[in-house]
Design a protein around this motif. Sequence first.
Motif, PDB file in Angstrom:
ATOM      1  N   ILE A 163      36.692 -20.457 -16.963  1.00 40.24           N
ATOM      2  CA  ILE A 163      35.397 -19.752 -16.876  1.00 40.24           C
ATOM      3  C   ILE A 163      34.282 -20.717 -17.298  1.00 40.24           C
ATOM      4  CG2 ILE A 163      34.004 -17.838 -17.802  1.00 40.24           C
ATOM      5  CD1 ILE A 163      36.617 -16.234 -18.123  1.00 40.24           C
ATOM      6  N   GLY A 164      34.540 -21.442 -18.386  1.00 35.29           N
ATOM      7  CA  GLY A 164      33.546 -22.407 -18.861  1.00 35.29           C
ATOM      8  C   GLY A 164      33.315 -23.537 -17.871  1.00 35.29           C
ATOM      9  N   ARG A 165      34.378 -24.018 -17.236  1.00 35.02           N
ATOM     10  CA  ARG A 165      34.275 -25.205 -16.374  1.00 35.02           C
ATOM     11  C   ARG A 165      33.665 -24.902 -14.997  1.00 35.02           C
ATOM     12  NH1 ARG A 165      36.658 -30.151 -17.068  1.00 35.02           N
ATOM     13  NH2 ARG A 165      35.805 -29.825 -19.141  1.00 35.02           N
ATOM     14  N   LEU A 166      33.611 -23.618 -14.632  1.00 33.71           N
ATOM     15  CA  LEU A 166      33.134 -23.261 -13.283  1.00 33.71           C
ATOM     16  C   LEU A 166      31.780 -23.876 -12.905  1.00 33.71           C
ATOM     17  CD1 LEU A 166      33.737 -19.584 -12.156  1.00 33.71           C
ATOM     18  CD2 LEU A 166      33.950 -21.649 -10.832  1.00 33.71           C
ATOM     19  N   PRO A 167      30.753 -23.781 -13.765  1.00 33.82           N
ATOM     20  CA  PRO A 167      29.462 -24.356 -13.357  1.00 33.82           C
ATOM     21  C   PRO A 167      29.556 -25.855 -13.069  1.00 33.82           C
ATOM     22  CG  PRO A 167      29.205 -23.011 -15.324  1.00 33.82           C
ATOM     23  CD  PRO A 167      30.672 -23.113 -15.072  1.00 33.82           C
ATOM     24  N   GLY A 168      30.386 -26.559 -13.837  1.00 37.40           N
ATOM     25  CA  GLY A 168      30.565 -27.996 -13.610  1.00 37.40           C
ATOM     26  C   GLY A 168      31.219 -28.242 -12.251  1.00 37.40           C
ATOM     27  N   ALA A 208      31.755 -26.815 -20.058  1.00 39.11           N
ATOM     28  CA  ALA A 208      31.055 -26.616 -18.777  1.00 39.11           C
ATOM     29  C   ALA A 208      31.157 -27.762 -17.772  1.00 39.11           C
ATOM     30  CB  ALA A 208      29.591 -26.272 -19.048  1.00 39.11           C
ATOM     31  N   ASP A 209      31.247 -28.993 -18.243  1.00 38.30           N
ATOM     32  CA  ASP A 209      31.354 -30.092 -17.264  1.00 38.30           C
ATOM     33  C   ASP A 209      31.907 -31.310 -17.981  1.00 38.30           C
ATOM     34  OD1 ASP A 209      31.080 -31.320 -14.759  1.00 38.30           O
ATOM     35  OD2 ASP A 209      29.043 -32.027 -15.182  1.00 38.30           O
ATOM     36  N   HIS A 210      32.611 -32.148 -17.257  1.00 42.71           N
ATOM     37  CA  HIS A 210      33.106 -33.363 -17.906  1.00 42.71           C
ATOM     38  C   HIS A 210      33.482 -34.401 -16.871  1.00 42.71           C
ATOM     39  CE1 HIS A 210      35.332 -35.367 -21.390  1.00 42.71           C
ATOM     40  NE2 HIS A 210      34.029 -35.424 -21.576  1.00 42.71           N
ATOM     41  N   GLU A 211      32.531 -34.926 -16.216  1.00 49.56           N
ATOM     42  CA  GLU A 211      32.660 -35.954 -15.161  1.00 49.56           C
ATOM     43  C   GLU A 211      33.952 -35.783 -14.356  1.00 49.56           C
ATOM     44  OE1 GLU A 211      34.496 -39.648 -16.820  1.00 49.56           O
ATOM     45  OE2 GLU A 211      32.639 -39.715 -18.032  1.00 49.56           O
ATOM     46  N   GLN A 212      34.629 -36.891 -14.026  1.00 54.66           N
ATOM     47  CA  GLN A 212      35.742 -36.791 -13.065  1.00 54.66           C
ATOM     48  C   GLN A 212      37.095 -36.527 -13.719  1.00 54.66           C
ATOM     49  OE1 GLN A 212      35.335 -36.327  -9.746  1.00 54.66           O
ATOM     50  NE2 GLN A 212      33.336 -36.110 -10.701  1.00 54.66           N
ATOM     51  N   ASN A 213      37.171 -35.434 -14.475  1.00 55.98           N
ATOM     52  CA  ASN A 213      38.476 -35.015 -14.987  1.00 55.98           C
ATOM     53  C   ASN A 213      39.329 -34.554 -13.798  1.00 55.98           C
ATOM     54  OD1 ASN A 213      38.107 -31.875 -14.770  1.00 55.98           O
ATOM     55  ND2 ASN A 213      36.191 -32.764 -15.507  1.00 55.98           N
TER      56      ASN A 213
END
Length: 370
Positions: free
Chosen positions: A325-330, A166-171
Amino acid sequence: MAKRGILRYRGYDIQDLAENCEFIEVAYLLIHDKLPTRTERRNYARLLNLNSMLHEDMQAFFRNYPEHAHPMAVASAMAVSLSSFYPEMNDPEQEKTISATRLISKIRTIAAYSYKKSIGEPFVYPSHKLTYCENLLNMMFSSPVADYEFSPVLVKAMNQLLILHADHEQNASTSVVRMVGSTGADLYASVSAGISALSGSLHGGANQEVMQMLETIHKSGGDVDKMVQRAKDPQHGFRLFGFGHRVYKSYDPRAKIAKQVCMSVLEKLGIHDPLLDIAMKLEERALNDEYFIERKLYPNVDFYTGITYRAMGFPTNMFTVLFAIGRLPGWISQWYEMQSDPHKKIGRPRQAYCGPTRLTYVPIDKRTAS
Ligand code: CMC
């Protein structure tokens, strides 16, 4: 935190969230800065369902892509196309609630439609009766002639894997979303650029590469040594996919959970996938190799996810779309954070130019071939 292999979203440990939450609760957490109450979760689920259909005219786009179109290319094009069907909000608060909800909901429909098109089956509409992950699985795997039989094990695993991404700082892709958004481009355009950035094999595209790598090892008899030797040889320029990370120099906490999810899903469903044996052998071999130890290269989030997606029935080229799909909220929460900064400025990295600084113009018929 990253050095110690810890990942938290808004202060909550990733392990706790993956064990106890549905994906939409984590999406809500990232966008609204708090975990939803039961009523907030119900309302959010309802809102997502209300926004799950695509404009009917968008079906024409899917129909005209070639069958072999990569679903990441389709997803990126469809995300930006949404802006022409759903007008810009011109207000960050509305973007946060309306455009964000549309994107989080419709991205599943986009993903499933691109798959259905690729296998020549009719599109399956989302259903208000289903939860977020059930809808994704149903749109992918049901058809007008056959219902999809839900397995609670797979629905839970789907939620868990989406949460891990869902999120992973500044990737790279998140930085791209912020960079595009810094110009004043809308959320759809920014997310579309993020999907494109994510598709690369060193980033989200690695999950597809891992699966192809494991299949190659399997087809050649299961010997992991050759792959490890290839990855160590600088002449080859080949990397062991699913290994290494820019910030994690110890075991990626997401990889640990993804491995547990994978083993538990296969065990509960009674599946024996030889690719899991190969992955574990490859991991053990690499973790005991001086090259990988010296460079602090450990399995990352992409190493074990593909085997679970495969057990769910996803084809390999859909894996990176699931990451998106998972990363969208991040992406959305980071985009919104930037937009709501009163001191926000356009992104403009500087460049150190190394070429000649002053040349005399040469007319075309006097130029020499290089
Ligand atoms: N296999 C073999 N060697 C590697 C690998 C690997 N997977 N990753 C790094 N190295 C080596 C690299 O060759 C270099 O060696 P040397 O010092 O002798 O030149 C050293 O380790 C440092 O590499 P780097 O490229 O400076 O490391 P980085 O932090 O810039 O790269 C990475 C991070 C993820 C791009 C890289 O580890 C990689 O290419 N991994 C494989 C692709 C992959 O699995 N990507 C998914 C990342 S996690 C999900 C996501 O957020 O996208």
